[in-house]
Design an enzyme around this catalytic site. Structure first.
Site, PDB file in Angstrom:
ATOM      1  N   ARG A  61       0.825  -1.427   0.016  1.00 12.94           N
ATOM      2  CA  ARG A  61      -0.120  -0.093  -0.003  1.00 12.94           C
ATOM      3  C   ARG A  61       0.920   1.017   0.027  1.00 12.94           C
ATOM      4  O   ARG A  61       0.506   2.314  -0.693  1.00 12.94           O
ATOM      5  CB  ARG A  61      -0.999   0.026   1.247  1.00 12.94           C
ATOM      6  CG  ARG A  61      -1.888   1.046   1.409  1.00 12.94           C
ATOM      7  CD  ARG A  61      -2.829   0.901   2.302  1.00 12.94           C
ATOM      8  NE  ARG A  61      -3.993   2.041   2.585  1.00 12.94           N
ATOM      9  CZ  ARG A  61      -4.029   2.804   3.476  1.00 12.94           C
ATOM     10  NH1 ARG A  61      -3.392   2.512   4.625  1.00 12.94           N
ATOM     11  NH2 ARG A  61      -4.786   3.694   3.516  1.00 12.94           N
ATOM     12  N   HIS A  65       0.682   4.144  -2.837  1.00 16.66           N
ATOM     13  CA  HIS A  65       0.466   5.630  -2.381  1.00 16.66           C
ATOM     14  C   HIS A  65       1.457   6.473  -2.669  1.00 16.66           C
ATOM     15  O   HIS A  65       1.244   7.684  -3.025  1.00 16.66           O
ATOM     16  CB  HIS A  65       0.022   5.692  -0.951  1.00 16.66           C
ATOM     17  CG  HIS A  65      -1.336   5.224  -0.621  1.00 16.66           C
ATOM     18  ND1 HIS A  65      -2.048   5.661   0.402  1.00 16.66           N
ATOM     19  CD2 HIS A  65      -2.093   4.476  -1.157  1.00 16.66           C
ATOM     20  CE1 HIS A  65      -3.350   5.130   0.454  1.00 16.66           C
ATOM     21  NE2 HIS A  65      -3.324   4.229  -0.492  1.00 16.66           N
TER      22      HIS A  65
END
Length: 319
Positions: A61, A65
Site C-alpha cells: 500500500r 500511495h
C-alpha cells in the site's frame, strides 16, 4: 519452481512491452555499484514479517500511495517539517505503517554501498518482496529512481478513494497512464490487508435516504461488517480484513467480489462495467492469469518515475 521461472521470464517480456514507461530505469542499474542491494532489502522485509504479519500489506500500500502522487519518488516517506505537512500525514495516509522496514533496509544498504541507492528503489523492491514472501509472484524490479524533495499532504486527495465509482476510478488511473486492466489487476492488491471502519461505513450505515445498507452487499457479509463497526464507531482499530486470506497473496479477493463480499465501494464498482466485470471473473477463475496481469501492472505503475532529484541518506528527510 517452474511457475516462478515462467513469471520471471514473463516480467522481462513485460519490461520490453512497456519501455515507454520505464524511462531511465533498468534491471541492471546497481549491478556494479551495489550488487547486494536486493538480498539486503529482502532480509529486512523477512525480519519484519516474522514479527508482524501486516507488514506485506503495509509495504504494498505504501508503494502504491507513493507512486500515485508524484510518481515513485519516495515522497511518502518524508516527515512533516515546519509549516509543511507531508504526504504521510495526509488523511488517506494516516493508517500507513511499517515505515521502519524501509528505514532498516536503507541502513543495511547504506552499510554496503553508501549514497548509491535511492529510497524509492528500496521501496519498490520491498513491495515486490512483500508480494513474493506472501505466496504471490515475483518479478525483476527495474531500478534507477531518484528521491523527490517535495511532499505535501494536500496532494493525497489525488489518491483513489474507497468510495469511488467506476468512472472516477478509470479516470484516476488513466491520469497516470494506467489502463482499465491495470485498475482491476492492482485492485487485487486488496488480497492483502485490513480496512478500518471509516473506509466502508458508507456501505453499512445510512447508505441512502431509504436504505441503511448497500443492497449490493451480501446480507450475511453486511451483518458481519455491522457487527464490528457500529454506526458511530469509537473503537480505534475496528475494521475488517479485505479478503478471507488477508495474509496470503492469492485471488480470493476476486472470488469474494463476485459473491458480493467486497469491503469497499470501489471494489464493488469493478462489477458495474462490462469490461472490468469480465476481468474480475477472469482473475477469479485463474490465479495464474491474475498473477501475470498483476506483475505487468506493478512494473508499469512502479516505473512512473516522477521528478526525483537525489539519493537520500535518510529516507525521512531531504538531503
Amino acid at each position: 519452481m517452474a511457475a516462478i521461472v515462467s513469471l520471471l521470464i514473463f516480467s522481462l517480456l513485460v519490461l520490453l512491452s512497456i519501455s515507454s514507461f520505464v524511462n531511465a530505469l533498468n534491471l541492471n542499474y546497481y549491478d556494479h555499484t551495489c550488487p547486494q542491494l536486493e538480498p539486503a532489502v529482502t532480509k529486512a522485509v523477512k525480519k519484519a514479517m516474522s514479527n508482524d504479519k501486516t507488514v506485506p500489506a503495509a509495504l504494498l500500500r505504501m508503494h502504491f500511495h507513493d507512486c500515485f502522487i508524484r510518481g515513485c519518488d519516495a515522497s511518502v516517506l518524508l516527515e512533516s517539517k515546519g509549516k509543511n505537512t507531508a504526504e504521510k500525514d495526509g488523511p488517506p495516509n494516516i493508517s500507513l505503517h511499517a515505515f521502519y522496514v524501509i528505514d532498516n533496509a536503507k541502513k543495511a544498504v547504506e552499510a554496503l554501498c553508501p549514497g548509491v541507492v535511492s529510497c524509492a528503489d528500496i521501496l519498490a523492491i520491498a513491495a515486490r518482496d512483500a508480494v513474493a514472501l506472501s505466496g504471490g509472484p515475483t518479478w525483476e524490479v527495474p531500478k534507477g529512481r531518484k528521491d523527490g524533495r517535495i511532499s505535501k499532504a494536500t496532494e493525497t486527495r489525488q489518491l483513489p478513494a474507497p468510495t469511488f465509482n467506476i468512472s472516477q476510478l478509470t479516470q484516476n488511473f488513466a491520469q497516470r497512464g494506467l489502463s482499465v486492466t491495470d485498475l482491476v489487476a492492482l485492485s487485487g492488491g486488496h488480497t492483502l490487508g485490513f480496512a478500518h471502519c471509516s473506509s466502508f461505513q458508507n456501505r453499512i450505515h445510512n447508505f441512502n435516504a431509504s436504505l441503511d445498507v448497500d443492497p449490493t452487499l451480501h446480507p450475511s457479509f453486511a451483518s458481519s461488517l455491522r457487527s464490528v463497526c457500529a454506526a458511530h464507531n469509537k473503537v480505534k482499530n475496528a475494521g475488517a480484513t479485505l479478503d478471507s486470506t488477508a495474509t496470503i497473496f492469492d485471488n480470493a479477493y476476486y472470488k469474494l467480489l463476485l459473491q458480493r463480499k467486497s469491503v469497499f465501494s470501489s471494489d464493488q464498482a469493478l462489477l458495474t462495467s462490462p469490461k472490468t466485470k469480465a476481468l474480475v471473473s477472469k482473475f477469479a477463475s485463474s490465479k495464474e492469469e491474475f498473477e501475470k496481469a498483476f506483475v505487468m501492472s506493478m512494473i508499469k505503475m512502479s516505473s512512473i518515475t516522477g521528478g526525483g532529484q537525489e539519493i537520500r541518506l535518510d529516507c525521512k528527510v531531504v538531503r
